[in-house]
Structure formats: structure tokens, C-alpha cells
Design a protein around this motif. Structure first.
Motif, short mmCIF file in Angstrom:
data_model
loop_
_atom_site.label_atom_id
_atom_site.label_comp_id
_atom_site.label_asym_id
_atom_site.label_seq_id
_atom_site.Cartn_x
_atom_site.Cartn_y
_atom_site.Cartn_z
N ALA A 10 -20.66 -8.01 48.42
CA ALA A 10 -20.95 -6.81 47.63
C ALA A 10 -21.22 -7.18 46.18
O ALA A 10 -22.12 -6.62 45.54
CB ALA A 10 -19.80 -5.82 47.73
N ASN A 11 -20.47 -8.13 45.67
CA ASN A 11 -20.61 -8.53 44.26
C ASN A 11 -21.85 -9.39 44.01
O ASN A 11 -22.54 -9.22 43.00
CB ASN A 11 -19.38 -9.33 43.85
CG ASN A 11 -18.68 -8.77 42.62
OD1 ASN A 11 -17.73 -9.37 42.13
ND2 ASN A 11 -19.14 -7.65 42.12
N TRP A 12 -22.12 -10.32 44.91
CA TRP A 12 -23.07 -11.40 44.62
C TRP A 12 -24.32 -11.38 45.50
O TRP A 12 -25.09 -12.33 45.47
CB TRP A 12 -22.36 -12.75 44.78
CG TRP A 12 -21.16 -12.94 43.92
CD1 TRP A 12 -19.88 -13.14 44.33
CD2 TRP A 12 -21.12 -12.99 42.48
NE1 TRP A 12 -19.04 -13.29 43.27
CE2 TRP A 12 -19.78 -13.20 42.11
CE3 TRP A 12 -22.10 -12.87 41.48
CZ2 TRP A 12 -19.37 -13.30 40.78
CZ3 TRP A 12 -21.69 -12.95 40.17
CH2 TRP A 12 -20.34 -13.18 39.82
N ARG A 13 -24.54 -10.31 46.26
CA ARG A 13 -25.62 -10.31 47.26
C ARG A 13 -27.00 -10.53 46.65
O ARG A 13 -27.89 -11.08 47.31
CB ARG A 13 -25.60 -9.02 48.07
CG ARG A 13 -25.88 -7.78 47.26
CD ARG A 13 -25.65 -6.49 48.07
NE ARG A 13 -25.98 -5.31 47.30
CZ ARG A 13 -25.18 -4.76 46.38
NH1 ARG A 13 -24.00 -5.31 46.13
NH2 ARG A 13 -25.55 -3.67 45.72
N LEU A 14 -27.22 -10.11 45.41
CA LEU A 14 -28.53 -10.30 44.77
C LEU A 14 -28.65 -11.68 44.14
O LEU A 14 -29.75 -12.25 44.09
CB LEU A 14 -28.75 -9.21 43.71
CG LEU A 14 -28.69 -7.76 44.20
CD1 LEU A 14 -28.93 -6.80 43.05
CD2 LEU A 14 -29.71 -7.52 45.31
N ALA A 15 -27.55 -12.23 43.66
CA ALA A 15 -27.59 -13.51 42.97
C ALA A 15 -27.64 -14.71 43.92
O ALA A 15 -28.34 -15.70 43.65
CB ALA A 15 -26.38 -13.65 42.04
#
Length: 277
Positions: free
Chosen positions: A44-49
Motif C-alpha cells: 500500500a505504501n510503496w506500490r508506485l515506487a
């Protein structure tokens, strides 16, 4: 169906805790440590990075104990020591002598403590909207840690997290609400930060002398309009860490990695690439 949930990835024992973690890409390892919002997970926190950084590095993002799909051992004491031990245990379990560390908010306090206690295991350090220095708890953080599950409460929290209402639509609120009421999630979350909550801010802080002694190149990132963690935290870190730089995003709340995803990824890519030159 649960087995298609992108939040669930690989599993390994780290410091005795069966840890759910994402492991993508190849190259120098980068360990991402998430924040402490209700229903949060590494994904949830890092899915784009993660997909962006995985083009150049090996990116590793665990669910810290008490969050996500990592084991919640009975009688677990959720504190800075346990989280640092788990992060170090994950590096050990994966056979990694050294990694760059990225810490978001609560995860920043863990990253900071890990670098202080085990400086030889950390390459470069990134602290984003970070806890880890003394500050009076904000109404925003008090609301996050005091969350009681309901869709309306989650909508209110997302308004606190993000600068733009466009990011915090009802679909995202529903997703995060449903995550927060999965079996065991709220039990561990409620046990971590009971009121009065200033003591947990204090317990996550490292000593000023230890922070000032850090030898690592450090990138500090903050949203100018952050209502959860004050920008003053990052200014303090900039003054205390000798080899540091600060990047502040305007029109940005507590979720730089989501609100300014492309710029965030490029910042990290450039910062880590310098270490290889």
C-alpha cells in the motif's frame, strides 16, 4: 480471492518473525520501510515506487511486525527495538551485508535507528516525512494512531494524509477501510499506540548526539503541507545530519511517494546512482 492479493508476496523468517516481503529487480539492494497508518502494508505504501526503482536496483519492502501480512506473534511487544531487529534480521536472512534504507514516517524512525545501531549495514539513507526526533504530537498523527474502524473515519484520515482530495477518493477510502478491518489488523494496531500518544512519539526518537554522529549520505524528503508529521522534523534532521540534503514538495501532504510518485522515484534513483559512481 486472497491469493491474488498483490499485498502478499514472498515470506521469510526475520529475527524469528515470519515476514511478508516484496523483492523485485536486481542490483544494489534498497530496503523500504513503510509508515504506520491503519490497514497499511508495504505494498500500500510503496506500490508506485517499487516498479520504478526495481529498474535499477533490487528493492525489498517488508510488512513490519504488527502490520500487513507478517506474522503477529502472541505476546509481541511492538517497539523500536523489535522493528529494528526485524529489519536487520531480514537483511541477514537474505544474505545482504549492506543496503540503502528508505523510511517513511514511522519507518523513518526505524531507518534512523538502524543506521545508528548498525552503521556498517547501511549504504545511503532516505528519510521521508520522518519520525525519529522529538516533537509535540500533531492532531493529525494523534488521529491516525487513534483510528477506530469505520468508513467515515478512514475518509477523514485520508483527508489528513493527502494534500489533494483527488487522491483520496471514496474507492481508496473503501480499500483502506477494508484493509484495516482484516482479522488481527486493528487488534495489533490498537495495541501499538494507546493514548496518551506523545509517549510513542518520544519512544520512536533517537538521541540527538547519535543522529549528529551519523556518517551516511542522507536524503530528507517532506511535503510542505504535511498535517501528520511537521516539516520542522525534517529541518531538524537537516541541521543534525552532517551529510544531508532536504527536498520539500509544495502542494503535498504526508504521502510524497504517492502524491508526487514520479518525482519521488527520480529523486531516489539519482541519489542512489551517485553512490555507485
Amino acid at each position: 480471492m486472497e491469493q491474488t492479493n498483490p499485498e502478499i508476496a514472498a515470506s521469510i523468517r526475520a529475527a524469528g518473525i515470519q515476514t511478508n516481503y516484496h523483492d523485485q529487480g536486481a542490483g544494489f539492494p534498497v530496503l523500504f520501510i513503510h509508515g504506520s497508518g491503519p490497514g497499511v502494508s508495504a505494498w500500500a505504501n510503496w506500490r508506485l515506487a517499487l516498479p520504478e526503482l526495481a529498474k535499477s536496483f533490487r528493492v525489498i519492502a517488508p510488512d513490519m511486525v504488527g502490520f500487513g501480512f507478517t506474522e503477529r506473534p502472541a505476546g509481541m511487544t511492538y517497539d523500536l527495538d523489535a522493528w529494528v531487529d526485524q529489519a536487520l534480521g531480514l537483511l541477514d536472512a537474505l544474505g545482504l551485508q549492506k543496503a540503502h534504507i528508505v523510511g517513511n514516517s514511522f519507518g523513518g524512525a526505524i531507518a534512523l535507528a538502524l543506521a545508528i545501531r548498525h552503521p556498517d549495514r547501511v549504504g545511503r539513507l532516505v528519510l521521508m516525512g520522518s519520525v525519529g526526533v522529538p516533537f509535540p504530537i500533531t492532531p493529525g498523527l494523534d488521529a491516525v494512531w487513534g483510528y477506530q474502524p469505520s468508513l467515515e473515519n478512514m475518509k477523514s484520515l485520508l483527508d489528513i494524509f493527502a494534500y489533494s482530495r483527488a487522491l483520496v477518493n471514496d474507492e481508496l477510502a473503501d480499500l483502506r477501510y477494508r484493509a484495516s478491518v482484516r482479522p488481527g489488523f486493528q487488534d495489533s494496531f490498537a495495541a501499538m499506540f494507546p493514548a496518551p500518544r506523545q509517549r510513542w512519539v518520544d519512544a520512536m526518537a533517537s538521541a540527538e548526539s547519535d543522529i549528529r554522529a551519523l556518517p551516511h549520505e542522507t536524503l530528507i524528503i517532506h511535503g510542505r503541507d504535511d498535517k501528520v508529521i511537521p516539516l520542522s522534523n525534517s529541518l531538524t534532521l537537516l541541521h543534525w545530519i552532517e551529510r544531508s540534503q532536504l527536498h520539500v514538495f509544495s502542494r503535498c501532504g504526508h504521502w510524497v511517494q504517492i502524491e508526487h510518485a514520479a518525482r519521488f522515484a527520480r529523486l531516489l534513483e539519482d541519489f542512489f546512482a551517485e553512490a555507485a559512481e
